[in-house]
Design a protein around this motif. Sequence first.
Motif, mmCIF file in Angstrom:
data_model
loop_
_atom_site.group_PDB
_atom_site.id
_atom_site.type_symbol
_atom_site.label_atom_id
_atom_site.label_comp_id
_atom_site.label_asym_id
_atom_site.label_seq_id
_atom_site.Cartn_x
_atom_site.Cartn_y
_atom_site.Cartn_z
ATOM 1 N N TYR A 139 20.188 145.372 -1.019
ATOM 2 C CA TYR A 139 19.743 146.047 0.115
ATOM 3 C C TYR A 139 20.831 146.859 0.677
ATOM 4 O O TYR A 139 20.750 148.197 1.101
ATOM 5 C CB TYR A 139 19.497 144.834 1.307
ATOM 6 C CG TYR A 139 18.906 145.489 2.655
ATOM 7 C CD1 TYR A 139 17.475 145.958 2.875
ATOM 8 C CD2 TYR A 139 19.872 145.646 3.728
ATOM 9 C CE1 TYR A 139 17.338 146.511 4.281
ATOM 10 C CE2 TYR A 139 19.618 145.910 4.892
ATOM 11 C CZ TYR A 139 18.296 146.386 5.076
ATOM 12 O OH TYR A 139 17.825 146.944 6.389
ATOM 13 N N LYS A 143 20.883 151.003 1.408
ATOM 14 C CA LYS A 143 20.869 151.498 2.663
ATOM 15 C C LYS A 143 22.200 152.251 2.718
ATOM 16 O O LYS A 143 22.205 153.322 3.228
ATOM 17 C CB LYS A 143 20.804 150.175 3.813
ATOM 18 C CG LYS A 143 19.710 149.824 3.724
ATOM 19 C CD LYS A 143 18.704 150.661 4.587
ATOM 20 C CE LYS A 143 17.113 149.935 5.140
ATOM 21 N NZ LYS A 143 16.276 150.980 5.768
ATOM 22 N N GLU A 144 23.424 151.220 2.402
ATOM 23 C CA GLU A 144 24.835 151.928 2.663
ATOM 24 C C GLU A 144 25.076 152.756 1.430
ATOM 25 O O GLU A 144 25.583 153.999 1.626
ATOM 26 C CB GLU A 144 25.696 150.975 2.781
ATOM 27 C CG GLU A 144 25.360 149.980 4.113
ATOM 28 C CD GLU A 144 26.398 148.612 3.963
ATOM 29 O OE1 GLU A 144 27.605 148.738 3.411
ATOM 30 O OE2 GLU A 144 26.005 147.739 4.336
ATOM 31 N N GLY A 147 22.103 155.643 1.295
ATOM 32 C CA GLY A 147 21.678 156.200 2.145
ATOM 33 C C GLY A 147 20.114 156.316 2.426
ATOM 34 O O GLY A 147 19.477 157.119 3.098
ATOM 35 N N LYS A 149 16.527 155.072 3.478
ATOM 36 C CA LYS A 149 16.105 153.928 4.759
ATOM 37 C C LYS A 149 14.774 153.420 4.463
ATOM 38 O O LYS A 149 14.513 152.398 4.991
ATOM 39 C CB LYS A 149 15.646 155.237 6.150
ATOM 40 C CG LYS A 149 16.939 155.842 6.700
ATOM 41 C CD LYS A 149 16.696 156.403 8.013
ATOM 42 C CE LYS A 149 17.776 157.062 8.529
ATOM 43 N NZ LYS A 149 17.378 158.159 9.582
ATOM 44 N N HIS A 150 14.001 154.077 3.614
ATOM 45 C CA HIS A 150 12.584 153.363 3.183
ATOM 46 C C HIS A 150 12.096 153.629 1.837
ATOM 47 O O HIS A 150 12.574 154.769 1.107
ATOM 48 C CB HIS A 150 11.444 153.939 4.203
ATOM 49 C CG HIS A 150 10.101 153.513 4.109
ATOM 50 N ND1 HIS A 150 9.852 152.084 4.870
ATOM 51 C CD2 HIS A 150 8.969 153.278 3.651
ATOM 52 C CE1 HIS A 150 8.507 151.715 4.785
ATOM 53 N NE2 HIS A 150 8.174 152.628 3.778
ATOM 54 N N TYR A 171 12.988 141.637 4.176
ATOM 55 C CA TYR A 171 13.220 143.208 4.458
ATOM 56 C C TYR A 171 11.551 143.756 4.590
ATOM 57 O O TYR A 171 11.388 144.715 3.725
ATOM 58 C CB TYR A 171 13.982 143.944 3.443
ATOM 59 C CG TYR A 171 15.377 143.340 3.644
ATOM 60 C CD1 TYR A 171 16.286 143.397 4.947
ATOM 61 C CD2 TYR A 171 16.102 142.814 2.415
ATOM 62 C CE1 TYR A 171 17.465 142.928 4.803
ATOM 63 C CE2 TYR A 171 17.226 142.294 2.337
ATOM 64 C CZ TYR A 171 17.914 142.178 3.863
ATOM 65 O OH TYR A 171 19.267 141.851 3.468
ATOM 66 N N THR A 174 10.599 147.598 4.703
ATOM 67 C CA THR A 174 11.601 148.451 3.954
ATOM 68 C C THR A 174 10.852 149.190 2.909
ATOM 69 O O THR A 174 11.102 150.324 2.668
ATOM 70 C CB THR A 174 12.612 147.638 3.371
ATOM 71 O OG1 THR A 174 13.477 146.992 4.302
ATOM 72 C CG2 THR A 174 13.596 148.524 2.514
ATOM 73 N N THR A 357 6.916 154.886 7.466
ATOM 74 C CA THR A 357 8.310 155.324 7.708
ATOM 75 C C THR A 357 9.114 154.525 8.780
ATOM 76 O O THR A 357 8.435 153.705 9.460
ATOM 77 C CB THR A 357 8.697 156.642 8.231
ATOM 78 O OG1 THR A 357 7.733 156.898 9.423
ATOM 79 C CG2 THR A 357 7.927 157.690 7.330
ATOM 80 N N MET A 358 10.367 154.338 8.647
ATOM 81 C CA MET A 358 10.969 153.304 9.524
ATOM 82 C C MET A 358 11.583 154.150 10.623
ATOM 83 O O MET A 358 11.899 155.202 10.612
ATOM 84 C CB MET A 358 12.229 152.624 8.665
ATOM 85 C CG MET A 358 11.668 151.441 7.744
ATOM 86 S SD MET A 358 13.017 150.709 6.993
ATOM 87 C CE MET A 358 13.482 149.733 8.407
#
Length: 358
Positions: A139, A143-144, A147, A149-150, A171, A174, A357-358
């Motif tokens: 995860y 994410k990090e 980059g 988001k979904h 999650y 996600t 989408t988030m």
Amino acid sequence: MKCSRAALSAALASIFLTLIPFAVCAADYPAPKQGDFIAKDFKFHTGETMAELRLHYTTVGEPTGQPVLVLHGTGGSAASMLTQAFAGELFGPGQPLDASKYYIIIPDALGHGKSSKPSDGMKTAFPKYDYDDVVDAQYRLVKEGLGIKHLRLVLGNSMGGMQAWIWGVKYPQTMDALVPMAAQPTEMSARNWMLRRTMLETIRNDPDYNGGNYTSQPRMMKYAIAAYGVASSGGTLGYQTLAPTAAKADKLVDDRLAAPVTTDANDFIYQWESSHDYNPSAALARIEAMVLAINAADDERNPPETGLTEARLKRVKNARLYLIPASTETRGHATTGNAAFYKQPLQELLQSAPQRTM
């Protein structure tokens, strides 16, 4: 370049005969790219923290494509998913995960491949991780590190299938679609864990192991691995087809025992023991993605006759089971390594799953 029928047969034979399949043919999809992400101050479920946890990963396609996360099985790595039988059936032009449309991300799981693992130097002082830790690291990579988001899809096979279930409950917002393969959303138990435990105890009790401080790999390790592989992967009809005589069965055993053990013993023990507390069952109602669970009817580790998967799927809002019928062409737990068995239902899932989408 397409593989010949003989090359494809050889590829499928290699999947059956080994725990970790390998790429044997030139691919029709873009060349894979590799990278590393460092997760700072990574906290394990035990409370231990690692200042820098390395996650190695492979991508296929461009970051502008719809992101897809693909998770490998125990003892594997991203490389073990780049086979003709899997990637060659899915990542090419017009295929379900066409790499011109999708951005395919395949991490080396924590403890595997080129990601942080005990054999890097810590040996048995390495934190005892479990599947929740593995998923948390993935995860953070998504994410990090990347980059993203979904995700359009999370798909996993065997250990990766179990981790896909964890992704769904941990999650839930996600991903749009979730495809756990060769896995059940139930507690690790019965023959599956009994055989794992027996294999691990065989290695630990080899005097060569020396509490994890060995100078060479334990000699009993290859026998433990071979016994577990025969007992838990291959399929009844598959074995009868490949070894219809004692001589041919002996040849299969001889080939397995002659194959070099390339995995470090501590890494191996950590990899298999990390499944011990796996149990997403109680949280299945949290899953929001459209789910296609894919299992094989002759899967020795996840036998469908128990009814466990079908019962648990009733707790998921939008889920169905695709059960691959047993045949002389299937290979039990290893069947899902061959995407030809399920590429059509996977395509249908991606065509029907709503994009969120988030």
